[in-house]
Design a protein around this motif. Structure first.
Motif, PDB file in Angstrom:
ATOM      1  N   LEU A 118       7.405  64.101  62.894  1.00 33.50           N
ATOM      2  CA  LEU A 118       8.316  64.110  64.040  1.00 33.50           C
ATOM      3  C   LEU A 118       9.766  63.955  63.614  1.00 33.50           C
ATOM      4  CD1 LEU A 118       6.313  61.858  66.539  1.00 33.50           C
ATOM      5  CD2 LEU A 118       6.358  64.354  66.410  1.00 33.50           C
ATOM      6  N   ASP A 119      10.658  64.466  64.436  1.00 35.76           N
ATOM      7  CA  ASP A 119      12.096  64.341  64.217  1.00 35.76           C
ATOM      8  C   ASP A 119      12.537  62.957  64.687  1.00 35.76           C
ATOM      9  OD1 ASP A 119      14.837  64.438  64.202  1.00 35.76           O
ATOM     10  OD2 ASP A 119      15.003  66.323  65.324  1.00 35.76           O
ATOM     11  N   SER A 158      11.322  55.816  72.321  1.00 36.87           N
ATOM     12  CA  SER A 158      10.776  54.743  71.495  1.00 36.87           C
ATOM     13  C   SER A 158       9.319  54.489  71.881  1.00 36.87           C
ATOM     14  CB  SER A 158      11.592  53.463  71.688  1.00 36.87           C
ATOM     15  OG  SER A 158      11.039  52.403  70.944  1.00 36.87           O
ATOM     16  N   ILE A 159       8.424  54.652  70.896  1.00 40.34           N
ATOM     17  CA  ILE A 159       6.989  54.452  71.109  1.00 40.34           C
ATOM     18  C   ILE A 159       6.520  53.338  70.182  1.00 40.34           C
ATOM     19  CG2 ILE A 159       4.706  55.512  70.982  1.00 40.34           C
ATOM     20  CD1 ILE A 159       6.036  58.217  71.481  1.00 40.34           C
ATOM     21  N   ALA A 160       5.795  52.362  70.732  1.00 35.21           N
ATOM     22  CA  ALA A 160       5.379  51.202  69.949  1.00 35.21           C
ATOM     23  C   ALA A 160       3.867  51.099  69.863  1.00 35.21           C
ATOM     24  CB  ALA A 160       5.945  49.927  70.565  1.00 35.21           C
ATOM     25  N   SER A 161       3.409  50.483  68.776  1.00 39.99           N
ATOM     26  CA  SER A 161       2.024  50.049  68.639  1.00 39.99           C
ATOM     27  C   SER A 161       2.090  48.594  68.211  1.00 39.99           C
ATOM     28  CB  SER A 161       1.275  50.895  67.615  1.00 39.99           C
ATOM     29  OG  SER A 161      -0.097  50.575  67.607  1.00 39.99           O
ATOM     30  N   SER A 214       3.337  52.486  52.599  1.00 43.67           N
ATOM     31  CA  SER A 214       3.458  53.477  51.529  1.00 43.67           C
ATOM     32  C   SER A 214       3.341  54.891  52.085  1.00 43.67           C
ATOM     33  CB  SER A 214       2.381  53.223  50.482  1.00 43.67           C
ATOM     34  OG  SER A 214       2.408  54.206  49.480  1.00 43.67           O
ATOM     35  N   MET A 215       2.422  55.087  53.037  1.00 47.79           N
ATOM     36  CA  MET A 215       2.253  56.407  53.659  1.00 47.79           C
ATOM     37  C   MET A 215       3.528  56.860  54.356  1.00 47.79           C
ATOM     38  SD  MET A 215      -1.479  56.305  55.505  1.00 47.79           S
ATOM     39  CE  MET A 215      -1.079  57.840  56.396  1.00 47.79           C
ATOM     40  N   ALA A 216       4.185  55.921  55.035  1.00 49.87           N
ATOM     41  CA  ALA A 216       5.355  56.286  55.836  1.00 49.87           C
ATOM     42  C   ALA A 216       6.523  56.714  54.961  1.00 49.87           C
ATOM     43  CB  ALA A 216       5.751  55.104  56.714  1.00 49.87           C
ATOM     44  N   ALA A 226      10.483  58.812  61.157  1.00 47.51           N
ATOM     45  CA  ALA A 226      10.419  58.321  62.536  1.00 47.51           C
ATOM     46  C   ALA A 226       9.747  56.961  62.657  1.00 47.51           C
ATOM     47  CB  ALA A 226       9.663  59.335  63.403  1.00 47.51           C
ATOM     48  N   ILE A 227       9.224  56.399  61.540  1.00 51.37           N
ATOM     49  CA  ILE A 227       8.404  55.189  61.620  1.00 51.37           C
ATOM     50  C   ILE A 227       9.181  53.970  61.143  1.00 51.37           C
ATOM     51  CG2 ILE A 227       6.237  54.088  60.928  1.00 51.37           C
ATOM     52  CD1 ILE A 227       5.198  56.889  60.285  1.00 51.37           C
TER      53      ILE A 227
END
Length: 341
Positions: free
Chosen positions: A188-189, A165-168, A212-214, A219-220
């Protein structure tokens, strides 16, 4: 300087619910023998203070309301002349975010009126001096960006078979370059890496563009609000992740990176501004640098690195101690109030 006389230092801001650094810095100012008070720009309030410290003097560096800015600057300049008021800038950034450069007369007047600049890294000093003509009379003090209170949630790598799990976390603004993170994460998977973007929609159109991009799935994940995340909510978002990514387009210092490190989470940041200096201080296991655009392989490599970190690992944040900041402020105030202009 008479150590028995506590100088009144007006800080802008003296505290804020959304940025613990300001509160910690104010405490360090007090521990250095000063009396911190909130900055108020009326003549009566300012006439009772000995110095003003600006954390983010955007109104002067890029005036968007020249009339109000001129009023404030006139009060400061008047009290500088009549009462010896000192003006100090804590150089978090070289210039305000999300905007074109401004070479206004008001900016030049503000910079020329400064009595002191506090830098949070050596690179900060270098970049400020490259961009501006710092007056010779300015007292310059190099210190560090102090760490934050630590996390009670120890670092634990993901269990085998579970995603990293990676956060921003923070304000969702164009300068943070989150579209690059979204583009990289799309490749990413989701069974291996989970990327979460959490924070306030500072720019609603930009936030909508990111969502919209995601697209659906992938994965997002987003946790976007119309209000600022509280300190507790920011810490909870960091603690829930295995690592933090900050794909800034431009960066000098990063309280967000140090906040994540203080909570025992490694960070992935571009090799810009003071980030290489931070990596040297804290160690490359905890501050992972990348050059150029953020890519899917870079994110995947960061996730693989996180898996290799041992449980309960912690970065050494002793170089970012507030004791160091307090000592540096002691030295700074001694010089500042000994200065005659």
């Amino acid at each position: 300087m008479n150590k028995n006389v506590r100088k009144r230092i007006a800080l802008s801001p003296v505290s804020t619910e959304s940025n613990a650094f300001c509160n910690l810095f104010t405490q360090a100012v007090e521990q250095a023998g000063m009396q911190p008070v909130p900055y108020q720009w009326g003549l009566r309030d300012l006439s009772g203070t000995d110095a003003v410290i600006f954390h983010w003097p955007d109104r002067f560096l890029r005036p968007d309301d020249p009339y109000t800015t001129a009023q404030q600057l006139w009060r400061l300049l008047l009290l500088r002349k009549t009462h010896g008021l000192k003006l100090v800038w804590v150089a978090h950034n070289v210039a305000p975010h999300d905007g074109a450069d401004s070479r206004s007369v008001l900016r030049s007047m503000f910079l020329g009126a400064l009595d002191g600049i506090i830098y949070l890294s050596q690179r900060s000093r270098d970049l400020v001096r490259e961009r501006y003509d710092v007056p010779r009379h300015v007292i310059e003090q190099l210190t560090v960006h102090g760490s934050y209170p630590g996390s009670s949630t120890p670092f634990l790598p993901p269990e085998p078979g579970m995603p990293v799990s990676i956060a921003s976390v923070g304000l969702v603004r164009p300068y943070k370059n989150l579209e690059e993170l979204v583009e990289a994460a799309r490749a990413l998977d989701p069974a291996k890496v989970d990327v979460r973007i959490a924070g306030k929609r500072h720019d609603a159109g930009y936030a909508a563009e990111l969502e919209s991009m995601a697209g659906p799935g992938g994965a997002i994940r987003f946790d976007l609000r119309d209000t600022l995340l509280s300190e507790a909510e920011m810490e909870a978002a960091i603690d829930a992740a295995h690592g933090v990514v900050l794909p800034y387009r431009n960066i000098l210092n990063s309280g967000s990176a140090i906040h994540a490190l203080s909570r025992g989470r490694p960070v992935l940041v571009p090799a810009l501004g003071s980030m290489p200096e931070l990596a040297q201080l804290v160690g490359e296991d905890w501050v992972r640098l990348y050059d150029g655009a953020l890519s899917a392989p870079t994110l995947a490599d960061f996730a693989a690195h996180i898996r290799r970190l041992p449980a309960s690992a912690k970065p050494n944040l002793s170089p970012l101690s507030w004791d160091r900041v307090k000592r540096d402020l002691d030295e700074f105030f001694e010089q500042l109030f000994a200065q005659r202009r």
